[in-house]
Design an enzyme around this catalytic site. Structure first.
Site, PDB file in Angstrom:
ATOM      1  N   LEU A 216     -51.865  48.383 134.399  1.00 37.08           N
ATOM      2  CA  LEU A 216     -52.175  47.351 133.574  1.00 37.08           C
ATOM      3  C   LEU A 216     -52.152  47.800 132.058  1.00 37.08           C
ATOM      4  O   LEU A 216     -52.502  49.014 131.895  1.00 37.08           O
ATOM      5  CB  LEU A 216     -53.904  46.655 133.684  1.00 37.08           C
ATOM      6  N   ASP A 217     -51.864  46.797 131.337  1.00 36.83           N
ATOM      7  CA  ASP A 217     -51.676  47.129 129.650  1.00 36.83           C
ATOM      8  C   ASP A 217     -53.010  47.479 129.259  1.00 36.83           C
ATOM      9  O   ASP A 217     -54.027  47.015 129.829  1.00 36.83           O
ATOM     10  CB  ASP A 217     -51.160  45.944 129.026  1.00 36.83           C
ATOM     11  N   MET A 218     -53.008  48.322 128.089  1.00 32.89           N
ATOM     12  CA  MET A 218     -54.170  48.729 127.413  1.00 32.89           C
ATOM     13  C   MET A 218     -55.103  47.416 127.236  1.00 32.89           C
ATOM     14  O   MET A 218     -56.297  47.497 127.348  1.00 32.89           O
ATOM     15  CB  MET A 218     -53.802  49.410 126.050  1.00 32.89           C
TER      16      MET A 218
ATOM     17  N   LYS B  33     -46.845  38.584 129.885  1.00 33.28           N
ATOM     18  CA  LYS B  33     -46.707  38.321 128.468  1.00 33.28           C
ATOM     19  C   LYS B  33     -45.108  37.751 128.012  1.00 33.28           C
ATOM     20  O   LYS B  33     -45.145  36.956 127.306  1.00 33.28           O
ATOM     21  CB  LYS B  33     -47.031  39.386 127.541  1.00 33.28           C
TER      22      LYS B  33
END
Ligand code: URA
Length: 240
Positions: free
Chosen positions: A104-106, A192
């Protein structure tokens, strides 16, 4: 055969630190195959030796998998030179075996599995398996019917092919909109980029389910728990 030292085995079964385990052994509370064993260096086979503490057998579980509520602000990696990693939140006797299955992204939060089965992780992440992931998304601007239709059928995100059909449930639409999006792919920044293709900026993203397992609502960001037997079995279906 997978021999390991008895003291290590006891520690990995959650029976305490090395020094606590030493005390257990010295006190004569540990038996192997019915015989008291005081030597921590003695080798045991976790799959076949019956090791008991105070007469109660220890159960060796080869597959370890944690459900982790990844908070924002940490990287999905086992190590990083400068940033906090997901592993920094984990205190577990078998932590050294664990790695994140997927990423998962930051700035994304939510469900992340930390496990010790590389082959299973590989299958779960394989594009050919189409494992479902459900995200709660908050975006700037209104999700129009046209956007919803595009997201459901597939959008161009600069890859070879458009995204695969996704399920979209719009929960609220306005200046700030919220939706649940189910996808069966896992391309870099996929959610996104899907919303960006509709001209919408994602301002909050949370993964709420993966492979038919939902993030436990009692967990707070940064907390984890072991998967239940039933959840582990559900993941193992991916082996088929
Ligand atoms: N899609 C994204 O854009 N980011 C994530 O972290 C996961 C899915």
């Amino acid at each position: 055969m997978n021999l390991m030292r008895l003291d290590r085995f006891l520690a990995l079964c959650g029976r305490g630190t090395r020094s606590e385990v030493k005390k257990l052994l010295r006190a004569g509370r540990v038996t192997v195959g019915g015989n008291t064993e005081k030597q921590g260096e003695r080798k045991v086979d976790p799959d076949s030796d019956e090791v008991c503490v105070d007469g109660k057998p220890l159960v060796w579980e080869p597959f370890v998998c944690l459900m982790f509520y990844k908070p924002q602000g940490c990287v999905t990696a086992t190590e990083d030179r400068s940033a906090k990693t997901v592993m920094d939140y984990i205190e577990h006797p078998r932590k050294k075996e664990l790695f994140p299955a997927g990423r998962l992204d930051m700035d994304t939060e939510g469900l992340l599995f930390l496990m010790n089965d590389g082959a299973l992780a590989h299958r779960m992440l394989s594009p050919a398996r189409h494992v479902e992931k459900i995200y709660f998304v908050r975006v700037e601007g209104e999700i129009t019917d046209a956007d919803a239709e595009m997201l459901r059928t597939g959008v161009e995100i600069g890859e070879k092919h458009p995204t695969l059909p996704a399920k979209l449930t719009v929960l609220r639409s306005g200046q700030i909109s919220e939706a649940e999006l189910t996808i069966t792919e896992g391309k870099y920044h996929q959610v996104k980029r899907m919303f960006a293709a509709c001209g919408k900026r994602v301002i909050y993203l949370k993964r709420i389910a993966m492979a038919g397992i939902r993030l436990d609502e009692s967990l707070m960001p940064g907390q984890w728990r072991e998967l239940t037997r039933e959840e582990k079995d559900r993941l193992n279906v991916q082996k088929g």
